[in-house]
Design a protein around this motif. Sequence first.
Motif, PDB file in Angstrom:
ATOM      1  N   THR A 162      32.993  26.993  58.096  1.00  0.00           N
ATOM      2  CA  THR A 162      31.878  27.847  58.555  1.00  0.00           C
ATOM      3  C   THR A 162      32.229  29.331  58.469  1.00  0.00           C
ATOM      4  O   THR A 162      31.565  30.158  59.098  1.00  0.00           O
TER       5      THR A 162
ATOM      6  N   ASN B 269      28.513  22.801  60.323  1.00  0.00           N
ATOM      7  CA  ASN B 269      27.374  23.618  59.895  1.00  0.00           C
ATOM      8  C   ASN B 269      26.087  23.224  60.619  1.00  0.00           C
ATOM      9  O   ASN B 269      25.292  24.088  60.994  1.00  0.00           O
TER      10      ASN B 269
ATOM     11  N   SER C 287      24.049  22.152  53.186  1.00  0.00           N
ATOM     12  CA  SER C 287      25.517  22.218  53.262  1.00  0.00           C
ATOM     13  C   SER C 287      26.169  21.426  52.134  1.00  0.00           C
ATOM     14  O   SER C 287      27.137  21.875  51.519  1.00  0.00           O
TER      15      SER C 287
ATOM     16  N   LEU D 189      22.313  34.206  54.448  1.00  0.00           N
ATOM     17  CA  LEU D 189      21.680  33.734  55.680  1.00  0.00           C
ATOM     18  C   LEU D 189      21.236  34.914  56.538  1.00  0.00           C
ATOM     19  O   LEU D 189      20.105  34.981  57.015  1.00  0.00           O
TER      20      LEU D 189
ATOM     21  N   ILE E 230      25.215  26.597  62.721  1.00  0.00           N
ATOM     22  CA  ILE E 230      24.212  27.484  62.106  1.00  0.00           C
ATOM     23  C   ILE E 230      23.039  27.789  63.051  1.00  0.00           C
ATOM     24  O   ILE E 230      22.627  28.947  63.156  1.00  0.00           O
TER      25      ILE E 230
ATOM     26  N   ILE F  49      29.664  32.176  57.869  1.00  0.00           N
ATOM     27  CA  ILE F  49      28.814  32.702  58.947  1.00  0.00           C
ATOM     28  C   ILE F  49      29.370  34.033  59.458  1.00  0.00           C
ATOM     29  O   ILE F  49      28.613  34.928  59.841  1.00  0.00           O
TER      30      ILE F  49
ATOM     31  N   THR G 207      22.217  31.542  64.298  1.00  0.00           N
ATOM     32  CA  THR G 207      20.892  32.163  64.131  1.00  0.00           C
ATOM     33  C   THR G 207      20.424  32.784  65.438  1.00  0.00           C
ATOM     34  O   THR G 207      19.905  33.909  65.458  1.00  0.00           O
TER      35      THR G 207
END
Length: 696
Positions: free
Chosen positions: A259, A425, A399, A268, A429, A262, A433
């Motif tokens: 990850t 993920n 993913s 994203l 995720i 991120i 977010t």
Amino acid sequence: MSSFRLQTRQLTFVRILFPFMAGICAGCFSEFNAILYWLLLTVAILILVLTTHFNRQINKTRWRKYKGLAINFSFILTGFCTSGLHNELVYKDHFTSHSSDYLLVKITDPPIRKGVNLQFKANVVMAVKNNVQKQASGNLLVTINTPKDLNYNEYILIKAKFKETTPPQNPFEFDYKRYLQFKNIHYQTYLQAEEYKIVKHEEKFDLTLWSIRVREQCVQLFNKYIPKTENAGISAAFLLGYRADLSPEIVNGFTNTGTLHILSVSGLHVTIIYLVINTLLLFLNRFKRGKLIKTVLVLILIWLYALITGMSPAVCRSAFMISVVAVAEGTNRYTNIYNSIAVSVFFLLLLDPYLLFDVGFQLSYIAVWGIIYFQPKIYSWVYTENKLLNYVWSMTSVSLAAQLATFPLSIYYFHQFPNYFLIANILVIPLATVILFGGILLLSVSFMPSLAGLIGLCLTNIIDLMNWILLKLSHLPFATFNGIWINNYSLLLLTLIIITIGYRLSEKSKAAWNLTFILIISFIISFNLENLMKFQENELLIFSIKGNTVLACKNQNRLQLIADQENLGKSYAFSIKPYVDRSNAQVNIDSLGSNLKSRHLVKHKNYIQFYDVRISIIDDQFRYFKPVKKLKVDYLLISGRKNLNISDLINMYEFDTLIIDKSVAEYYANKMELQCKKLGIKTINIYQSTALRIAI
């Protein structure tokens, strides 16, 4: 026409991208005069202009079959010249072409504090010799031993002492010299506090400086309103790409669970920012020309965000692609997504051709291609009307698509695979977010301390939950497969396997399955042959590590390290661990003072015999005595000594080669080497070479 064979007229930039990239690769292995590159670039542009202008006339002649070849050649030439002209060394005014006492440099990257040192990239503006100034150019990696801080865009006068960047000193060590070369940095300097002086200059508005200050203010707000410093650092990394406050443990947690993307501002993040901006500006669609105004505002705000986050390749790619989508939406035009990707690649490489060799750039674009191409096909495997299950499967398919596309390069560069990337993920995720939206909200209401503090408290609880999930996943059994090393041939086979799988998913071709099967068998054979060759390697290695003596004795699948581990610090991870991981052997570490005995290795005090190779270590404990008969060894290893009488060693030992490692100070190492040369003794000074590998 099949779905795999897209209409070529919609893929103009896809078609020209490959010859352009081939030209860039060729340009990186050549170095000519800048004038020659400009002449060749003029030829390439002329070919393009003529073939475009006389397109109809050419199509009526027998030369039409060579038109495509001419266009491809022109883009190869364009890539070649773009790459060559980007190289700072081809210009006559480069600072290395001048003999100078001082250099006037401009700080072009925010300085990074590393303990007592301050490190930054600088652009040379002027060379000074005998108080005469001369225009100069070129980049320099500057490290200054100073407690004071310096700022981006400042000018400083430094002493003109520099050297080429250092290549890897140990086997499989990270090639920092190559990394810097693709940042267009070929020289470095290390200065003391008294060897530089800040030069005052007239301050002008600088957009990059403004963006850095905005980012610093945002980071300060996160630190003010988010209770834990570490959590404030994660928020700053998520939203701003600022990772200076992240601990290695946090970074490892993201890395081991797949990850890490991120933590880096990427597609994203930019997509979420775009959706927020687009939603807030929807009201403009009601007005005449409102759509056009909205498009312009979206473009300005997206690129300002990209600038504030540091303009990383992933951010530039996302911003460019979203810009294409925004313009197409604003003008009601259809755009082919693959062509949009190719447009962004082409123009980014036109500005900086060395991005082609940036790992982040490569993985970013390949991941996007994988998501666009593989995700719909994987998603179609399962159908459910349950919204929650549909969301989970949608996240899973994204993913899987990204991981499938980036798998060959990820293994090649990072030598590990996160086994729980899917679970991580799916869980992380959504939280990421929320943190991203929460960060935007916190900055928006920062003028209201009470509300900002409440949002900060909520954010730190969500971040704690995310960290707990990552920590648990990263400590599960078999969280990662480590030590996976593949060569260039295996990388090519893996890439071809992914391509044939992609073709098979689109075209129901039996030949594609057969080819995939053959490639998989070829990869397995190649991978196992490489491991077999590693297993058969027997060698003795003396590492090149400043201030330390480190030896490795590799016998098939066993590796014995001889070193005082407590003195190694970060050197182990950077210089020794890559060799240990690549050897794929069982590792034992013992101190220099220990005694060892096995089938092929004997160590007694300062004497080592590995197979038929005999070494005597001459360290601070060494005391001269005159033996009845000279002691016969192959190598004498000088470790940590300052003063040494070489004549005593000649009287005491019969040896072939004298080795001076980096535990000896460089001044004394060079002095000993000079003495040995005068006496006709074969000498290896590790300072003047790299780690010594003795094949058994």
